[in-house]
Design a protein around this motif. Structure first.
Motif, mmCIF file in Angstrom:
data_model
loop_
_atom_site.group_PDB
_atom_site.id
_atom_site.type_symbol
_atom_site.label_atom_id
_atom_site.label_comp_id
_atom_site.label_asym_id
_atom_site.label_seq_id
_atom_site.Cartn_x
_atom_site.Cartn_y
_atom_site.Cartn_z
ATOM 1 N N GLY A 32 0.813 -1.215 0.000
ATOM 2 C CA GLY A 32 0.000 0.000 0.000
ATOM 3 C C GLY A 32 0.845 1.262 0.000
ATOM 4 N N ILE A 35 2.495 1.679 -3.497
ATOM 5 C CA ILE A 35 1.533 2.143 -4.502
ATOM 6 C C ILE A 35 1.138 3.592 -4.231
ATOM 7 C CG2 ILE A 35 -0.808 1.791 -5.372
ATOM 8 C CD1 ILE A 35 -0.281 -1.188 -5.160
ATOM 9 N N SER A 36 1.041 3.984 -2.980
ATOM 10 C CA SER A 36 0.737 5.379 -2.661
ATOM 11 C C SER A 36 1.848 6.306 -3.139
ATOM 12 C CB SER A 36 0.550 5.554 -1.161
ATOM 13 O OG SER A 36 -0.579 4.864 -0.725
ATOM 14 N N GLN A 39 1.523 6.517 -6.881
ATOM 15 C CA GLN A 39 0.417 7.392 -7.269
ATOM 16 C C GLN A 39 0.763 8.868 -7.069
ATOM 17 O OE1 GLN A 39 -2.798 5.810 -4.881
ATOM 18 N NE2 GLN A 39 -3.769 4.911 -6.688
ATOM 19 N N THR A 50 -4.926 -0.068 -5.708
ATOM 20 C CA THR A 50 -4.196 -0.839 -4.695
ATOM 21 C C THR A 50 -4.775 -2.217 -4.455
ATOM 22 O OG1 THR A 50 -5.520 0.071 -2.897
ATOM 23 C CG2 THR A 50 -3.511 1.248 -3.480
ATOM 24 N N LYS A 54 -2.424 -5.715 -3.642
ATOM 25 C CA LYS A 54 -2.521 -6.150 -2.244
ATOM 26 C C LYS A 54 -3.047 -7.574 -2.148
ATOM 27 C CE LYS A 54 -3.080 -1.949 0.458
ATOM 28 N NZ LYS A 54 -3.971 -1.225 1.363
#
Length: 89
Positions: A32, A35-36, A39, A50, A54
């Motif tokens: 997470g 991916i954050s 982004q 996500t 995940k």
């Protein structure tokens, strides 16, 4: 059964729960976070991005850590059953 024995059982069960769930939670957290960051860098604001990584990551971690998790839970239950007569008396 005394209060101390009840508290020991509760403490051991919470410790076992945390120890067994920690690998999957850490994998989910790292994916997470990665991916954050991705982004943020690419300015993609898709909320559903996500989910698939995940799910795949947690499933892979479950396949890797599953035998160990089962072993820890089995040891806990065996220990609980082995001391069952102590808890009754």
């Amino acid at each position: 059964m005394t209060e101390g024995q009840v508290l020991d059982i509760i403490r051991d069960s919470i410790y076992t729960l945390l120890m067994v769930s920690l690998p999957l939670l850490l994998v989910s957290l790292v994916i997470g976070l990665a991916i954050s960051i991705f982004q943020t860098v690419t300015s993609i604001q898709e909320q559903t991005l996500t989910f698939i990584p995940k799910i795949v990551g947690v499933f892979t971690a479950l396949m890797i850590f599953g035998p160990w998790m089962l072993s820890v839970l089995t040891d806990y239950i065996n220990n609980l059953w082995a001391n069952f007569s102590i808890y009754l008396g």
